[in-house]
Write a protein that holds these residues in place. Structure first.
Motif, PDB file in Angstrom:
ATOM      1  N   ILE A  10       0.842  -1.197   0.000  1.00  0.00           N
ATOM      2  CA  ILE A  10       0.000   0.000   0.000  1.00  0.00           C
ATOM      3  C   ILE A  10       0.874   1.242   0.000  1.00  0.00           C
ATOM      4  O   ILE A  10       0.629   2.203  -0.729  1.00  0.00           O
ATOM      5  CB  ILE A  10      -0.948   0.026   1.218  1.00  0.00           C
TER       6      ILE A  10
ATOM      7  N   ALA B 262       2.180   1.788  -3.307  1.00  0.00           N
ATOM      8  CA  ALA B 262       1.156   2.360  -4.170  1.00  0.00           C
ATOM      9  C   ALA B 262       1.068   3.862  -3.963  1.00  0.00           C
ATOM     10  O   ALA B 262       1.011   4.636  -4.918  1.00  0.00           O
ATOM     11  CB  ALA B 262      -0.193   1.706  -3.882  1.00  0.00           C
ATOM     12  N   ALA B 263       1.083   4.280  -2.693  1.00  0.00           N
ATOM     13  CA  ALA B 263       1.020   5.704  -2.400  1.00  0.00           C
ATOM     14  C   ALA B 263       2.231   6.426  -2.969  1.00  0.00           C
ATOM     15  O   ALA B 263       2.117   7.516  -3.531  1.00  0.00           O
ATOM     16  CB  ALA B 263       0.936   5.930  -0.884  1.00  0.00           C
TER      17      ALA B 263
ATOM     18  N   SER C 299      -1.429  12.333   0.296  1.00  0.00           N
ATOM     19  CA  SER C 299      -1.504  11.114   1.099  1.00  0.00           C
ATOM     20  C   SER C 299      -0.227  10.918   1.908  1.00  0.00           C
ATOM     21  O   SER C 299      -0.216  10.276   2.947  1.00  0.00           O
ATOM     22  CB  SER C 299      -1.698   9.877   0.223  1.00  0.00           C
TER      23      SER C 299
ATOM     24  N   ILE D 180      -2.946   6.307   5.766  1.00  0.00           N
ATOM     25  CA  ILE D 180      -2.714   4.925   5.325  1.00  0.00           C
ATOM     26  C   ILE D 180      -2.935   3.951   6.474  1.00  0.00           C
ATOM     27  O   ILE D 180      -3.588   2.913   6.329  1.00  0.00           O
ATOM     28  CB  ILE D 180      -1.283   4.766   4.787  1.00  0.00           C
TER      29      ILE D 180
ATOM     30  N   ILE E  11      -6.595   3.170   7.239  1.00  0.00           N
ATOM     31  CA  ILE E  11      -7.217   2.180   6.361  1.00  0.00           C
ATOM     32  C   ILE E  11      -6.956   0.778   6.888  1.00  0.00           C
ATOM     33  O   ILE E  11      -7.851  -0.050   7.034  1.00  0.00           O
ATOM     34  CB  ILE E  11      -6.664   2.282   4.930  1.00  0.00           C
ATOM     35  N   LEU E  12      -5.690   0.549   7.215  1.00  0.00           N
ATOM     36  CA  LEU E  12      -5.317  -0.790   7.667  1.00  0.00           C
ATOM     37  C   LEU E  12      -5.956  -1.133   9.003  1.00  0.00           C
ATOM     38  O   LEU E  12      -6.424  -2.258   9.224  1.00  0.00           O
ATOM     39  CB  LEU E  12      -3.792  -0.881   7.781  1.00  0.00           C
ATOM     40  N   LEU E  13      -6.016  -0.159   9.911  1.00  0.00           N
ATOM     41  CA  LEU E  13      -6.519  -0.454  11.251  1.00  0.00           C
ATOM     42  C   LEU E  13      -8.039  -0.551  11.290  1.00  0.00           C
ATOM     43  O   LEU E  13      -8.598  -1.469  11.885  1.00  0.00           O
ATOM     44  CB  LEU E  13      -6.060   0.630  12.238  1.00  0.00           C
ATOM     45  N   HIS E  14      -8.714   0.391  10.632  1.00  0.00           N
ATOM     46  CA  HIS E  14     -10.166   0.466  10.775  1.00  0.00           C
ATOM     47  C   HIS E  14     -10.948   0.005   9.555  1.00  0.00           C
ATOM     48  O   HIS E  14     -12.155  -0.160   9.624  1.00  0.00           O
ATOM     49  CB  HIS E  14     -10.592   1.890  11.121  1.00  0.00           C
ATOM     50  N   GLY E  15     -10.266  -0.136   8.430  1.00  0.00           N
ATOM     51  CA  GLY E  15     -10.999  -0.511   7.226  1.00  0.00           C
ATOM     52  C   GLY E  15     -11.743   0.673   6.656  1.00  0.00           C
ATOM     53  O   GLY E  15     -11.657   1.783   7.179  1.00  0.00           O
TER      54      GLY E  15
END
Lengths: 208, 208
Positions: free
Chosen positions: A173, A176-177, A190, A197, A200-204
């Motif tokens: 990820i 990608a950023a 970003s 970033i 996203i990973l922690l909370h979705g």
DNA sequence: AGAGCTTTTGAACTCTCATTCACAGTTTAG
DNA sequence: CTAAACTGTGAATGAGAGTTCAAAAGCTCT
């Protein structure tokens, strides 16, 4: 730096020249790729003769290998220290993101080399590629994966997937950023904030 | 298939041979990389003479390009259709994952080619690479990004990040999983179940 | 200052391919 | 059946690039 002063002038001079060659080669390789850069080109741009290059490096391949190794060590050190510095798993991940983003944005040329190389390394396509780099990368990924593992053991993270998959996922990820940022360095923000970033990973991304 | 029968025997034969060359080239290129495969090698393995290869493809580069284009089209079709088939955003993402995993596990050789190529394409390093492939890839990524965008507009997803970043992120996580699978096809089961990857993206890894 | 050592030079050498082409074999059409 | 068109062949060609090395230039120490 202080150690360098201790070396005899000859030796110091030699190292300086060596570094000059490596810097030029980095700039050429990252711009045009290994196969599209000739020794002649490196010689011309460094203002050395071809023969001189061969006093520093046994072959073109070794020059390339040393170049990668230098950069890989630098990256590995910065990122590993960042992870170790964190006091809990979330802080570790955050530090990792911050360090990786910082090191990379400060040195755009290396980004291209780094991504192509790790990609290659994972395929085992680089039969002749320095095993030391593979080892560094493996160590680093295991370190990152162990952060996830520990987080799961502690009950901080859900046991959703193989820790190594999570590590690879996070790594990718960020890549990608970084790629987005490469395409248009000014607009994408970003990277200013590693937390977006991480979030996203922690909370979705699903709304509750 | 039915169309093929309509072509004159000569033409059919020609296409068959062409495909044979492409298949062999795919196997060689994906194994050893473009620069490490010589036309001689392709000729020997296909049991054609070198000159014959040049009756089918103007140059080595064109042969390579056609090869990529074939595969890119195949992939693009499968994955795009899968996305369109979904009825809501979550189903679309799920279908995409399923299709990508299926197409790739069914054709390991292409995995290597695909990943190196998309990587290269993002760097714009492949000055001469077919614009059609770049276009296909761009279309596909925009399609995927628009799924996230619509999900946000509907209030289904949180507005956590640039949709394109999410698309690239998902794409890269799957690639990571595929790479893990490549390394040890038997043990890793992340690929049996696309939901495990989707779950990470949707819900995150943090325990509530 | 100069003998002896190291460093630098770049033209020449070698090797690897992509590409060509004159010849031979095969199919098609009249 | 035969001339013309097409297909297949693989040794020869030539360009490009990595590597070497004998000679020139630079340096060091007496």
């Amino acid at each position: 730096m202080m150690e360098e002063q201790r070396l005899p002038r000859r030796e110091r001079e030699r190292l300086r020249q060596r570094q000059e060659i490596l810097d030029t080669a980095l700039s050429l390789f990252s711009e045009k790729g290994y196969h599209n850069v000739s020794m002649q080109e490196i010689a011309t741009k460094t203002e050395f003769a071809m023969g001189t290059l061969y006093r520093f490096f046994r072959s073109k391949e070794e020059l390339y290998r040393e170049l990668l190794l230098d950069q890989a060590r630098k990256f590995h050190k910065a990122v590993s220290e960042a992870i170790d510095r964190g006091r809990d798993e979330i802080e570790k991940l955050r530090n990792y993101l911050e360090a990786k983003i910082r090191v990379f944005t400060e040195n755009v040329q290396v980004v291209k080399l780094y991504l192509t190389v790790t990609q290659e390394a994972r395929f085992h396509l680089t039969a002749g590629l320095d095993p030391e780099i593979q080892e560094l990368y493996k160590q680093f990924m295991e370190n990152l994966a162990s952060v996830f593992k520990r987080g799961m053991d502690k009950g901080l993270f859900q046991d959703v997937a193989d820790p190594m998959l999570l590590a690879l996922g996070l790594e990718n990820i960020v890549n990608a950023a970084l790629l987005l940022w490469l395409e248009s360095p000014e607009e994408r923000s970003s990277l200013r904030d590693p937390d977006s970033i991480l979030k996203i990973l922690l909370h979705g991304i699903l709304k509750r």
